[in-house]
Design a protein around this motif. Structure first.
Motif, mmCIF file in Angstrom:
data_model
loop_
_atom_site.group_PDB
_atom_site.id
_atom_site.type_symbol
_atom_site.label_atom_id
_atom_site.label_comp_id
_atom_site.label_asym_id
_atom_site.label_seq_id
_atom_site.Cartn_x
_atom_site.Cartn_y
_atom_site.Cartn_z
ATOM 1 N N SER A 1 0.815 -1.216 0.000
ATOM 2 C CA SER A 1 0.000 0.000 0.000
ATOM 3 C C SER A 1 0.848 1.265 0.000
ATOM 4 O O SER A 1 0.371 2.344 -0.361
ATOM 5 C CB SER A 1 -0.941 0.012 1.206
ATOM 6 O OG SER A 1 -0.231 0.228 2.413
ATOM 7 N N SER B 1 -7.470 0.249 5.153
ATOM 8 C CA SER B 1 -7.916 1.049 4.011
ATOM 9 C C SER B 1 -8.519 0.137 2.954
ATOM 10 O O SER B 1 -8.309 -1.081 2.963
ATOM 11 C CB SER B 1 -6.730 1.813 3.413
ATOM 12 O OG SER B 1 -5.809 0.902 2.828
ATOM 13 N N GLU B 2 -9.242 0.722 2.041
ATOM 14 C CA GLU B 2 -9.827 -0.044 0.937
ATOM 15 C C GLU B 2 -8.720 -0.695 0.100
ATOM 16 O O GLU B 2 -8.857 -1.822 -0.350
ATOM 17 C CB GLU B 2 -10.676 0.870 0.060
ATOM 18 C CG GLU B 2 -11.306 0.178 -1.145
ATOM 19 C CD GLU B 2 -12.239 -0.969 -0.756
ATOM 20 O OE1 GLU B 2 -12.275 -1.978 -1.476
ATOM 21 O OE2 GLU B 2 -12.911 -0.849 0.295
#
Length: 320
Positions: free
Chosen positions: A38, A74-75
């Motif tokens: 990420s 988070s997405e």
């Protein structure tokens, strides 16, 4: 949005229900990998090896979870983890998902064209390092690694053994490509040749011939190999991760599992210097058989060594 603790718990249960071995360890590793991903630009992957190494080095450790377990994910992390978990549920090996593993403390890049390095094989390398330290500490040894695969053995000996030279061969062009990447990753000089067993050295039968002026067979102080040694009839019984994803070429040792040992032992005298050593990795039940092949070939000082689990794993011998 779920917290990291909740996400880890759900992922562990998902993998457990899918029958994945060690679901808790796999869940943590995949989540940590997703967290590291990420923070990276997924489009910045011009150098795949460098990319996966960066991800590996930036993965959080377990202490991170103590600090951030109650934080919301988070997405991006959730979506990435979901994709990785689906691959693992299909029994794709963890190392093929991340493309990185460790061997002898060194980073090794892997993909499905090569076997995933095992800890058992470190026993083979340690045997070779022992010999190199005792007998070749001053002048260095000329080393040959047959069936190199990812190059983990050759690279470890080049990095840790102060070898004079290291040559490595493999029949698979794809494997040679991976091995070259790993040599670059670990900043070592290894000569890689593509070809089938001894043919890679002579160039008479296969791709990867030596220089045109090298008319005589090259000689080595130490020849080492982790050849295919699984009996053909045992192949269907292997773990799904091995049977369905790792290269059959690197596993199947023929009807009795000894096909490649016979091939190597039959011609080792042509390529091994007098006083030199031959070292094999073997299956847990092959010690006596492989030692017998070496004895029949006139090799001496034959020794069968066990791995960390107490199983026969290494056979070494000397040419006089």
């Amino acid at each position: 949005m779920k917290t990291f603790n909740e996400l880890l718990s759900e992922t562990t249960e998902d993998l457990r229900l899918a029958g994945v071995p060690e679901p808790d360890l796999n869940a943590w590793y995949l989540m940590a990998w997703s967290v590291a991903l990420s923070h990276e630009d997924s489009d910045d992957r011009a150098d795949e090896v460098d990319f996966v190494l960066r991800i590996s080095e930036s993965m959080p450790d377990r202490s991170w979870l103590l600090l951030h377990g109650s934080d919301e994910t988070s997405e991006k992390i959730t979506s990435t983890l979901s994709t990785l978990v689906e691959h693992r549920k299909k029994r794709v090996p963890l190392e093929y998902i991340t493309h990185i593993t460790e061997f002898m403390g060194l980073p090794i890049y892997v993909d499905p064209s090569v076997l995933i390095p095992r800890q058992d094989t470190e026993c083979v390398v340690e045997t070779a390092l022992d010999i190199m330290k005792k007998e070749y500490s001053e002048k260095g040894a000329d080393v040959l690694d047959l069936c190199t695969g990812s190059g983990c053995i050759a690279i470890s000996l080049a990095k840790l053994g102060k070898a004079k030279s290291v040559t490595a061969t493999d029949k698979s062009a794809e494997a040679i490509g991976v091995a070259k990447k790993n040599a670059g990753l670990n900043d070592v000089n290894v000569r890689f040749l593509q070809g089938d067993m001894w043919g890679a050295l002579t160039g008479k039968e296969n791709i990867g011939r030596l220089d045109a002026d090298e008319t005589e067979a090259p000689k080595f102080d130490l020849i080492i190999s982790n050849p295919p040694y699984i009996r053909h009839d045992v192949m269907p019984e292997l773990m799904e991760e091995v049977r369905d994803y790792e290269p059959v070429m690197a596993l199947d040792g023929g009807e009795d599992g000894l096909l490649f040992y016979r091939s190597i032992v039959a011609r080792v005298g042509t390529f091994l210097r007098k006083g030199g050593s031959l070292i094999f990795e073997i299956g847990y039940d092959q010690g006596e058989a492989v030692a017998g092949l070496m004895r029949e070939a006139g090799l001496v000082d034959i020794e069968v060594k066990k791995d960390y689990a107490g199983c026969d794993r290494v056979v070494s011998a000397r040419l006089i």
